[in-house]
Structure formats: structure tokens, C-alpha cells
Design an enzyme around this catalytic site. Structure first.
Site, short mmCIF file in Angstrom:
data_model
loop_
_atom_site.label_atom_id
_atom_site.label_comp_id
_atom_site.label_asym_id
_atom_site.label_seq_id
_atom_site.Cartn_x
_atom_site.Cartn_y
_atom_site.Cartn_z
N ILE A 1 0.84 -1.19 0.00
CA ILE A 1 0.00 0.00 0.00
C ILE A 1 0.88 1.25 0.00
O ILE A 1 2.03 1.20 0.46
CB ILE A 1 -0.96 0.00 1.22
CG1 ILE A 1 -1.95 1.16 1.17
CG2 ILE A 1 -0.18 0.00 2.53
CD1 ILE A 1 -3.03 1.10 2.25
N CYS A 2 0.35 2.35 -0.53
CA CYS A 2 0.96 3.66 -0.46
C CYS A 2 2.27 3.72 -1.25
O CYS A 2 2.26 3.51 -2.46
CB CYS A 2 1.15 4.04 1.02
SG CYS A 2 1.46 5.80 1.29
#
Length: 433
Positions: free
Chosen positions: A350-351
Site C-alpha cells: 500500500i501507499c
């Protein structure tokens, strides 16, 4: 392969505008102006977030993280005699101080997370009770989420004549102390209350607005990726959940490192453990304790070298610039991820991690993925980069802190099925209960 769009969860944030209710009764504010708050300091507002054994970690960490993003001087204080707190779901948080040392400290905001028995431990701390009561008498801003309004503020007599909300199953108890409302975030006078883990990001951004004003709240909310301009859908491929049992739960590795985004890590760990997955939190470093991106101190279960001796059904990487860089530079972790892909087992990020870890190591080859908006241009295939969660076979990626709950629930749905994902969403009040 055909793309399947799945309507699972609503967006957790619209905008914050005092003095009126917003769409779907999501927020309900009584008249209040953030400019009336008298700061204890002429510089950054001072904020106290007390935690205790049994605190709900999502609520504590989101509140701390978002307020620190705004520039607030946040003190995380343990309600026990020890700095390390055993939060719910086996998550270990190390506080900055103990409450007993802060009795004479003046704060601009005191915000209480929920979680049972964490709220009981907060309520029974006499130093904290005296500190909060004096804080309220001085006309300063205070707040509570989940069970804390009903179990802490109510019994302390700090909700009389006010409207408040709390976790759904505590509403009857709350009604004996105040007028209850079912809005996701409720502001009345100088108290802000909210419902659960799934409403905490809204709660925290609302606190930023009360401390600084709407412009600052919008500035903080933007990088969290709280809203999508592309509808409420996830993009999935091959959504065929494995039928795990409680006797044979999936084994999941969540690495953390100095600079890891604490919201993303804690939300993923919390949600997966709620689903009864066997989650191992491993430190990519030489110490179990890490300092996350917003200075929240987390303690891992094991070091990565020990964790690497085992195999996993899923390896999932939280983001955070420093953490992602540490992951990318870890030969041990990269080797684990490559073996995961080669064996067709689940992996995800994620991210910043899809762009800074998976992409440069060839782990996104022939895969659709998303990443933090400012880093999505590093993806070789950007065709799905604007989706909040993308599942492509055994790869699961997402955009940022504001998509972390959706991401955790998407993983649960992928592993356990849609019914389990929806039930968890309701439990944390990410969808309407």
C-alpha cells in the site's frame, strides 16, 4: 481477464462544515467556531492522547497520526505505570510518557480512544480523571471515540446537556448520561464524539478543523487519500476466496520498519487479526521497537530474520517513505517476496511500497496495481493506478492511509469471502451497522 467492480464500502469522508448535517447523517455539528479555542501554547496546540492496556489501536494511532500531520504537539500517555501498552489484537504501542507525570500539564485538546477494556482502564485512572475534568472546566476542547463517550466521559459527568455519539452497542448506556445521536462524528459545544474504528479518520480530521480551521483540515485530509473522484468501487480480478478455517487460519507476514506509516500498518494488522488470521509482525531492523513515520512507537513480534524461517500465505507491506525504502533495501524481505510471487501465493503493498518496493524488484511485472498518487507515475503499468484498491490474481495493492480500511477488508474478502468482509465492515462501523 474480465474486470469485476465490487460495491463494498462507502467513502469515509466528505467535508467538514460546522453548523449543519452532511449527507447520510454522516456528521452532525452544533454551532461551534474553531477560532474560540484558547491555545495553551502560542505555537503548536498541545494534545494528549491517553492509551491503556486494551485500547483499540486503530482509534489511538489514527488520532495521533492525523493530529501530528497537522503540526499538533501530541503526547501519547500510558494510563499504567509502564510506557509499553498492550493494545487490542496483540498490537504493542510504546507511549511517550505516563499519565501520572502529566497531572499539572495544560493541553488544548484531550482525545480518548476506545476499546474494551481500554476504556475501563482510562476511566479508573484518577489522575487522568482529574486532569480531564480540570481541562473541561477551563473550557478546552475534548473528544472521545467508540466506547469512551459512554464508559469514560459519561460517568465522569462531562456530557451533561450535550449531544454525543458512540459505538452502537454502547448507545443505551450513553443515553443515561446525555442525548444520543447516530451521526458518525458529533460536535456539541467543546466536545467531539465518534463511533468506532471505521469513523476515526473522520473524527481526527474534525479535530484538526476545530484546532486550526477548515482550510488546515482540508490540507491534512488531501494526502490521506480519503476521497476518490472515481466512484465507490474497487477493481478486482479473479475474486475467488480460499476457504480457510479457524483451525487452519492463513499465516500473514506484516513487516514494519523505522519510517513505516503507522496508520497503514496498524489498520492492516488489526483488521486481519479481527478476521482470525495468524498475523506475524516483523521488524526490518535490529530492534523489535520501531519509530514510525509520525513518531508512533510500535513493537514487532519478531525480527525479520526469525520471521523469514517460515512460509506465509500472504506478505503485505505498509507504506511510509522511510519504511518502504528499508523494505526495498532488505535482501531478506525482497527474497521472501520473490518466492511468494514465484509460488503464486498472495502478496501486497500500500501507499509508497508498490512503487518503491514491488516495482523496482520486478514484482509488478504483468500485474495491475495502484500506489500513493504522488508515486503512481513510477508504476510501469498505470492503467489501474487511480483505483483505491486493486486485486490482480495474487497481488493486492492500495493507495494510502485513507484507503487502508478498505484495503484490509479487501484482503479479508479475498481470503475469507465477501460475507466475512461485510461483517467486519459493519463491526468497525465502516458501513452503517
Amino acid at each position: 481477464m474480465a474486470m469485476r467492480h465490487l460495491q463494498l464500502l462507502p467513502h469515509p469522508l466528505n467535508n467538514f462544515t460546522p453548523k449543519h448535517s452532511l449527507i447520510n447523517n454522516r456528521f452532525s455539528f452544533s454551532s461551534f467556531s474553531s477560532t474560540t479555542i484558547s491555545m495553551a501554547s502560542s505555537n503548536s496546540p498541545k494534545v494528549l492522547v491517553p492509551i491503556a492496556n486494551g485500547t483499540e489501536p486503530i482509534e489511538a494511532v489514527i488520532t495521533i497520526d492525523v493530529l501530528r500531520r497537522s503540526g499538533a504537539d501530541v503526547t501519547v500517555a500510558s494510563a499504567s505505570n509502564h510506557l509499553q501498552v498492550q493494545a487490542l489484537h496483540g498490537i504493542k504501542i510504546v507511549a511517550d510518557a505516563v499519565v501520572s507525570d502529566l497531572a499539572d500539564t495544560i493541553f488544548d485538546l484531550i482525545a480518548l480512544p476506545g476499546g474494551v477494556p481500554g476504556v475501563d482502564n482510562l476511566r479508573d485512572n484518577k489522575v487522568l480523571e482529574g486532569l480531564v475534568k480540570k481541562h473541561v472546566e477551563d473550557g478546552r476542547l475534548y473528544a472521545a471515540v467508540c466506547a469512551a463517550p459512554a464508559v469514560v466521559l459519561g460517568p465522569w459527568g462531562l456530557l451533561k446537556g450535550l449531544k454525543a455519539t458512540c459505538y452502537p452497542s454502547f448507545m443505551e448506556k450513553l443515553a443515561s448520561y446525555t442525548t444520543t445521536v447516530e451521526s458518525r462524528v458529533q460536535l456539541d459545544g467543546r466536545v467531539v464524539t465518534s463511533r468506532a474504528p471505521g469513523t476515526t479518520m473522520e473524527f481526527a480530521v474534525a479535530l484538526v478543523e476545530q484546532l486550526y480551521g477548515k482550510e488546515k483540515a482540508d490540507e491534512v485530509a488531501g494526502p490521506l487519500v480519503l476521497r476518490s473522484n472515481h466512484g465507490d468501487e474497487y477493481t478486482f480480478k479473479e475474486l475467488n476466496p480460499v476457504q480457510w478455517t479457524f483451525d487452519n487460519p492463513p499465516k500473514i507476514l506484516v513487516p514494519i520498519a523505522n519510517g513505516t506509516e503507522e496508520m497503514e500498518a496498524v489498520i492492516i494488522i488489526d483488521i486481519l487479526r479481527r478476521a482470525k488470521a495468524d498475523v506475524v509482525v516483523a521488524s526490518v531492523g535490529d530492534k523489535l521497537e520501531i519509530g514510525a513515520s509520525r513518531k508512533v512507537k510500535l513493537e514487532a513480534d519478531v525480527l525479520l530474520d526469525e520471521a523469514a524461517k517460515h512460509s506465509y500465505d500472504l506478505i503485505v507491506l505498509p507504506g511510509g517513505l522511510g519504511g518502504a525504502e528499508a523494505f526495498a533495501n532488505s535482501e531478506t524481505l525482497v527474497s521472501l517476496l520473490k518466492k511468494q510471487r514465484e509460488s503464486n501465493r498472495y502478496y501486497g503493498a500500500i501507499c509508497a511500497s508498490p512503487a518503491l518496493v514491488l516495482e523496482p524488484h520486478g514484482l509488478l511485472k504483468d500485474k495491475k496495481a495502484t500506489a500513493f498518487p504522488a508515486m503512481s507515475n513510477k508504476l510501469s503499468d498505470q492503467s489501474e493506478a487511480e483505483n483505491r484498491v486493486v486485486v490482480d490474481g495474487n497481488l493486492i495493492t492500495s493507495r494510502g492511509p485513507g484507503t487502508s480500511i478498505e484495503y484490509g477488508l479487501a484482503i479479508v474478502e479475498k481470503l475469507f469471502g465477501r460475507k466475512v468482509g461485510l461483517e467486519l465492515a459493519k463491526t468497525i462501523v465502516f458501513t452503517n451497522p
